[in-house]
Design an enzyme around this catalytic site. Structure first.
Site, short mmCIF file in Angstrom:
data_model
loop_
_atom_site.label_atom_id
_atom_site.label_comp_id
_atom_site.label_asym_id
_atom_site.label_seq_id
_atom_site.Cartn_x
_atom_site.Cartn_y
_atom_site.Cartn_z
N GLU A 154 11.17 -26.74 33.54
CA GLU A 154 9.98 -27.02 32.34
C GLU A 154 10.21 -28.50 31.82
OE1 GLU A 154 11.01 -27.13 29.01
OE2 GLU A 154 13.02 -26.74 29.06
N LYS A 157 8.19 -30.38 25.35
CA LYS A 157 8.45 -31.11 24.01
C LYS A 157 8.05 -30.06 23.02
CE LYS A 157 6.16 -34.79 24.03
NZ LYS A 157 5.47 -34.83 25.40
N CYS A 266 17.83 -28.85 24.30
CA CYS A 266 17.59 -29.48 25.39
C CYS A 266 18.83 -30.59 25.74
CB CYS A 266 16.47 -29.90 25.97
SG CYS A 266 15.09 -28.64 26.07
N LYS A 327 13.79 -31.87 14.94
CA LYS A 327 12.47 -32.83 14.96
C LYS A 327 11.41 -32.07 14.33
CE LYS A 327 10.25 -32.84 18.84
NZ LYS A 327 9.82 -32.94 20.29
#
Length: 437
Positions: A154, A157, A266, A327
């Protein structure tokens, strides 16, 4: 087409829901009974814009269902995606116990052909291990049922996952048989019709592609943070430098934004895993080791700037923090710079007043009651001696400067994402510090 997705975490739930949106009949499976019961009620365990509505729409249409048993649905599906977690071990390697447990269940239960696709981020060679486990379980049963393995990493985001899945830059698929390629081509046909790129390759290359992609992006971030730190020392402006090099078509502008370090589920994990994979093969990823080192140092840059401003005397200071998630548009705090900052601030004797639009509950779970959780962004500023801007949520971009000056004990801002204009804040009577300028 009937498919199963094992694992209803971030990747599994988004993948299953988006495949259902394209017309597939999807069963999402998880051993967590409470999570499955919540999903059946339309309660989403993660924060991802647009996902809740899409889940409810596809459940209502009958294309998306949830279960705790892979065994019960295995005979009804032609493809099983393994999207379970691969958390890092203490040595940085990926923990494959959940991936291999899915393989064991399939090998011990299957009665007909199935294509087993690894969606989780896994080291090169994992598909071989999955295949061996399934074969071993079949030998225990005295059967020899045809199956294939494939890799379909994958590239989602967080905060933009649905758009990334439905309109991808590319879809990478690693296969080792024509039958597996044909099945994956059928599944991804809706994307092919829209001229999106589906790139078929061998399985080891597909497994490597995921790690290489995330490691490259992490490298760009750490490189720019290194450049930004040097800019401060030599009197250059990193924003000007970024504009200058980003206009070179060989470089481009993406992921050239300096800040207070990357985090999330990630980049940190994948960089560590790729370094470990190289070590297992007798090779040293020298660049990536420095990428990781730069990033860890960058996570406390705002604390270092704050400490220098107050000449090391932070005891009793009240510090406001805007942003906790790693984020915007997510509540994910894994490896978040905010966690490092909070720890440093508390150790220095500061009182911390924090606010995040989505990650407050996650912060409470991780940090407990050691900080004050503000009602809103301005409540966080009450009697604060400084503001640390950590996560660039949209609502932080145009604050009321007059309110900030009246609310704070001292109007000084340390901007970890370089979203404010130094001249504007100086004119407002606010002391401003950023990264690389």
């Amino acid at each position: 087409m009937n498919i199963a997705i094992v694992g209803t975490g971030y990747v599994g739930l988004v993948t299953g829901t988006c495949f259902a949106e394209t017309g597939a009949c999807v069963t999402c499976i998880d051993t967590n009974v409470e999570k499955i019961n919540s999903l059946k009620k339309g309660i989403i365990p993660i924060y991802e814009p647009g996902l809740e509505d899409m889940v409810q729409r596809n459940v209502k249409a009958g294309r998306l269902s949830f279960s705790t048993s892979l065994e019960e649905c295995l005979d009804k599906v032609s493809i099983v995606f393994s999207a379970v977690g691969t958390p890092p071990n203490e040595d940085g390697s990926a923990d494959l116990q959940y991936v291999l447990e899915v393989a064991r269940t399939i090998g011990a239960t299957m009665t007909k052909y199935v294509l087993v696709v690894t969606k989780s981020t896994v080291p090169v060679g994992t598909a071989k291990k999955v295949k061996a486990v399934i074969e071993e379980e079949q030998r225990k049963r005295g059967v020899n049922i045809e199956f294939d393995v494939a890799s379909n990493p994958e590239f989602l985001k967080e905060g933009n996952a649905i758009n990334d899945f439905m309109t991808p830059d590319r879809v990478v698929v690693g296969v080792e048989s024509e039958k597996a390629k044909e099945l994956m081509s059928r599944l991804y046909r809706p994307f092919l019709l829209n001229n999106f790129r589906v790139i078929f390759m061998d399985i080891p290359s597909a497994e490597m592609t995921k790690y290489a992609a995330n490691s490259m992006l992490a490298t760009r971030i750490s490189f720019m943070n290194d450049i930004a730190n040097l800019c401060e020392l030599v009197g250059a402006d990193v924003n000007m430098v970024r504009s200058g090099i980003g206009s070179d078509t060989r470089i481009g502008r993406k992921f050239l934004y300096p800040g207070c370090g990357y985090g999330g589920s990630c980049f940190p994990k994948d960089v560590k895993a790729l370094i470990k994979t190289a070590e297992e093969h007798g090779y040293t990823m020298r660049v990536l080791k420095m990428v990781e080192e730069v990033n860890e140092a960058q996570k406390d840059i705002l604390f270092r700037k704050l400490s220098a401003y107050y000449q090391g005397d932070l005891k009793g200071k009240t510090i406001a923090m805007w942003g906790l998630a790693f984020k915007p548009e997510t509540d994910d705090m894994r490896e978040a710079p905010a966690l490092v900052l909070i720890q440093k601030l508390l150790e220095a004797g500061c009182q911390v007043r924090a606010y995040d639009p989505a990650a407050m509950e996650e912060a409470k779970r991780r940090v407990g009651d050691s900080v004050y959780y503000a009602r809103d962004m301005y409540d966080a500023l009450l009697d604060a001696d400084a503001l640390l801007m950590v996560t660039e949520w949209k609502e932080f971009r145009l604050p009321a400067w007059g309110v900030i000056k009246k609310t704070m004990n001292r109007p000084v801002i340390f901007d970890g994402r370089n979203i404010y204009d130094m001249q504007e804040l100086t004119e407002q009577g606010i002391t401003y510090h950023c990264i690389g300028k």
